[in-house]
Design a protein around this motif. Structure first.
Motif, mmCIF file in Angstrom:
data_model
loop_
_atom_site.group_PDB
_atom_site.id
_atom_site.type_symbol
_atom_site.label_atom_id
_atom_site.label_comp_id
_atom_site.label_asym_id
_atom_site.label_seq_id
_atom_site.Cartn_x
_atom_site.Cartn_y
_atom_site.Cartn_z
ATOM 1 N N SER A 120 46.628 20.136 -10.255
ATOM 2 C CA SER A 120 45.385 21.015 -10.056
ATOM 3 C C SER A 120 45.553 21.304 -11.791
ATOM 4 C CB SER A 120 46.210 22.441 -9.744
ATOM 5 O OG SER A 120 45.995 23.541 -10.464
ATOM 6 N N ILE A 121 44.322 22.658 -11.849
ATOM 7 C CA ILE A 121 43.666 22.738 -13.740
ATOM 8 C C ILE A 121 44.715 23.503 -13.855
ATOM 9 C CG2 ILE A 121 41.988 24.438 -13.059
ATOM 10 C CD1 ILE A 121 40.076 22.172 -14.748
ATOM 11 N N LYS A 122 45.430 24.616 -12.869
ATOM 12 C CA LYS A 122 45.933 25.440 -13.415
ATOM 13 C C LYS A 122 47.211 25.513 -14.850
ATOM 14 C CE LYS A 122 45.974 28.965 -9.612
ATOM 15 N NZ LYS A 122 46.283 29.040 -9.032
ATOM 16 N N GLY A 123 47.405 26.181 -15.770
ATOM 17 C CA GLY A 123 48.023 25.687 -17.293
ATOM 18 C C GLY A 123 47.839 24.766 -18.128
ATOM 19 N N ILE A 124 45.923 24.450 -18.293
ATOM 20 C CA ILE A 124 45.421 23.398 -18.717
ATOM 21 C C ILE A 124 45.073 24.568 -20.009
ATOM 22 C CG2 ILE A 124 42.944 23.866 -18.168
ATOM 23 C CD1 ILE A 124 42.745 20.702 -18.770
ATOM 24 N N ARG A 125 45.491 24.453 -20.891
ATOM 25 C CA ARG A 125 45.271 24.794 -23.000
ATOM 26 C C ARG A 125 44.377 23.893 -23.825
ATOM 27 N NH1 ARG A 125 49.976 25.157 -25.390
ATOM 28 N NH2 ARG A 125 50.709 23.424 -24.091
ATOM 29 N N TYR A 126 43.469 24.893 -24.348
ATOM 30 C CA TYR A 126 43.157 24.070 -25.224
ATOM 31 C C TYR A 126 43.983 24.222 -26.848
ATOM 32 C CZ TYR A 126 39.611 23.765 -29.257
ATOM 33 O OH TYR A 126 38.804 23.457 -30.544
ATOM 34 N N ILE A 127 44.255 23.494 -27.593
ATOM 35 C CA ILE A 127 44.845 23.846 -28.716
ATOM 36 C C ILE A 127 44.180 23.745 -29.815
ATOM 37 C CG2 ILE A 127 46.421 23.053 -29.984
ATOM 38 C CD1 ILE A 127 48.482 22.698 -27.420
ATOM 39 N N GLU A 175 51.911 16.737 -19.829
ATOM 40 C CA GLU A 175 51.991 15.671 -20.840
ATOM 41 C C GLU A 175 50.372 15.249 -21.091
ATOM 42 O OE1 GLU A 175 53.471 13.288 -16.479
ATOM 43 O OE2 GLU A 175 53.161 15.558 -17.928
ATOM 44 N N TYR A 176 49.745 15.696 -20.594
ATOM 45 C CA TYR A 176 48.497 14.519 -20.149
ATOM 46 C C TYR A 176 48.301 15.546 -21.317
ATOM 47 C CZ TYR A 176 50.573 12.847 -16.355
ATOM 48 O OH TYR A 176 51.126 11.880 -15.280
ATOM 49 N N ILE A 177 47.357 14.788 -22.518
ATOM 50 C CA ILE A 177 46.652 15.425 -23.859
ATOM 51 C C ILE A 177 45.261 14.501 -23.460
ATOM 52 C CG2 ILE A 177 46.670 15.736 -26.063
ATOM 53 C CD1 ILE A 177 50.256 15.555 -26.388
ATOM 54 N N MET A 178 43.924 15.399 -24.096
ATOM 55 C CA MET A 178 43.253 14.718 -24.143
ATOM 56 C C MET A 178 42.403 15.114 -25.455
ATOM 57 S SD MET A 178 40.858 12.421 -22.851
ATOM 58 C CE MET A 178 40.734 12.739 -21.511
ATOM 59 N N PRO A 179 42.378 14.130 -26.634
ATOM 60 C CA PRO A 179 41.687 14.704 -27.661
ATOM 61 C C PRO A 179 40.407 15.085 -27.903
ATOM 62 C CG PRO A 179 42.395 12.440 -27.764
ATOM 63 C CD PRO A 179 42.654 13.048 -26.596
ATOM 64 N N PHE A 180 39.703 15.823 -28.358
ATOM 65 C CA PHE A 180 38.324 15.658 -28.994
ATOM 66 C C PHE A 180 37.798 15.174 -30.203
ATOM 67 C CE2 PHE A 180 38.632 19.280 -26.313
ATOM 68 C CZ PHE A 180 38.180 19.155 -25.899
ATOM 69 N N ASP A 181 37.659 13.798 -30.264
ATOM 70 C CA ASP A 181 37.232 12.768 -31.344
ATOM 71 C C ASP A 181 36.100 12.975 -31.878
ATOM 72 O OD1 ASP A 181 39.857 11.660 -31.091
ATOM 73 O OD2 ASP A 181 39.670 10.674 -29.246
ATOM 74 N N MET A 202 40.384 12.330 -17.200
ATOM 75 C CA MET A 202 42.660 13.671 -17.460
ATOM 76 C C MET A 202 42.599 13.985 -16.529
ATOM 77 S SD MET A 202 43.078 17.158 -19.914
ATOM 78 C CE MET A 202 44.929 17.494 -20.390
ATOM 79 N N LEU A 203 41.968 14.546 -15.533
ATOM 80 C CA LEU A 203 43.134 14.954 -14.252
ATOM 81 C C LEU A 203 42.653 13.401 -13.156
ATOM 82 C CD1 LEU A 203 41.743 18.437 -14.119
ATOM 83 C CD2 LEU A 203 43.610 17.705 -15.279
ATOM 84 N N GLY A 204 42.182 12.285 -13.000
ATOM 85 C CA GLY A 204 41.585 11.520 -12.258
ATOM 86 C C GLY A 204 40.745 12.244 -10.897
#
Length: 361
Positions: free
Chosen positions: A233-240, A251-257, A338-340
């Protein structure tokens, strides 16, 4: 711990760990079959003074109540009884080879002519498949149990019985019988082996059965395959945005490089930077007016500072919509990794803006 509904799961018997014991026993000519008592502690107090023959006494099999060896005892007695009926114990010296697999109850018995080393009769029971309620195991393995744990299983096995009638060194006739058997038993193992046992069951499930597994079961299965359990589920995903901009889900993190990711990072901030109802469309109007003036020193939107979506002409709107869809496509690649998600796109374009695929909500 989540509640899970027990589901029977079947695997090939070869998938499970084995514990073998074996011996060779010279069969007395004057054998009284009734005196054979494997695990003789099962005798009543009144029978303690009777002679007891236990060819497996030195095995040291770990058992709970002796029932693990009762089928073996019955098979040994039947094999020797058949050998007596075939007059094997006349002038001939014989021995019995016994091999036993303690986890599933397999056994291999052979009555052998010592002089010729020929097999006179044999009795085999070999497990082919095993069924267990693995979800129940996963729940229990995390609880406080004794040193040993019993998993109730149902074993499907194949039995083969053979005997040869020999007179004066000449084979007269032979019998060969085979059948299938199914029986319940307890698979006893140490608590620290529980994860190995459960993984053995889970790792052999087909695609349809894997889709029925709980998150806890899937996590264990993927651990065995050196993969991670991806959120469903995509619920709970946050942008930091502090430090390196990134998306976080559990525990999954996807950075913007790099600078090239700035546009999709800006869109990600609008979608996931603050609490919102993800089932609602994020309109192009909201995107435009949020991006307006962002990074004012160099962002192409700075020139529209103070303007409203409704003030734009159709050509201008179309140009911005094209830009937003490009950001959406780039962000979809990131979310997909990120979510496969495979072929599923997390973000979809609708008439008024951008929406999240309802299957991920």
């Amino acid at each position: 711990m989540e509640d899970v509904t027990p589901r029977a799961q079947t695997v090939d018997a070869e998938c499970l760990p084995k514990q073998f014991f074996d011996t060779e026993w010279e069969v007395p000519k004057n054998l009284c079959i009734d005196n054979i008592q494997i695990c003789d502690h099962r005798l009543s107090f009144s029978d303690r003074n009777k002679p007891v023959i236990d060819p497996t006494a030195k095995w040291g099999v770990v058992f709970r109540d002796g029932t693990e060896l009762m089928d073996l005892e019955s098979a040994v007695k039947q094999t020797l009884s058949n050998a007596q009926a075939m007059n094997y114990f006349g002038a001939r010296e014989t021995k019995m080879r016994i091999k036993f697999e303690a986890n599933l109850g397999d056994f291999w018995l052979e009555v052998i002519d010592i002089a010729t080393d020929k097999i006179l009769s044999s009795y085999e029971r070999v497990a082919e498949t095993v069924t267990a309620q693995c979800s129940g195991l996963y729940s229990k393995m995390l609880e406080d149990y004794d040193e040993f744990f019993d998993l109730r299983i149902f074993v499907h096995a194949h039995i083969t019985i053979r005997s040869v009638r020999v007179e004066s060194g000449i084979q007269k006739f032979s019998t060969d019988m085979s059948m299938d058997a199914a029986y319940p038993r307890f698979f006893t193992f140490k608590k620290n082996e529980a994860e190995v046992i459960l993984t053995a069951f889970l790792s052999r499930q087909n695609k349809d059965r894997i889709s029925e597994l709980s998150d806890n079961e899937l996590a264990l299965l993927l651990k065995d395959r050196n993969r991670k359990l991806l959120p469903s589920s995509i619920k709970g995903i946050r942008y930091i945005g502090d430090g390196q901009p990134r998306l976080v889900l559990d525990e999954y993190i996807m950075p913007f490089d790099g600078d090239t990711a700035t546009k999709e990072a800006n869109l990600a901030e609008i979608l996931f930077g603050q609490p919102r109802d993800l089932a609602e469309t994020v309109t192009y109007e909201e995107i435009f007016e949020t991006l307006e003036g962002k990074n004012a020193s160099d962002d192409e939107m700075a020139q529209f500072a103070g303007r409203k979506w409704l003030d734009l002409g159709k050509k201008e709107r179309d140009a911005f919509i094209k830009d937003y869809k490009q950001r959406m496509r780039q962000l979809n690649y990131r979310l997909g990794a990120m979510l496969g998600l495979g072929a599923i796109k997390a973000l979809v374009s609708v008439d008024a803006g951008i929406a999240i695929d309802h299957r991920l909500l």
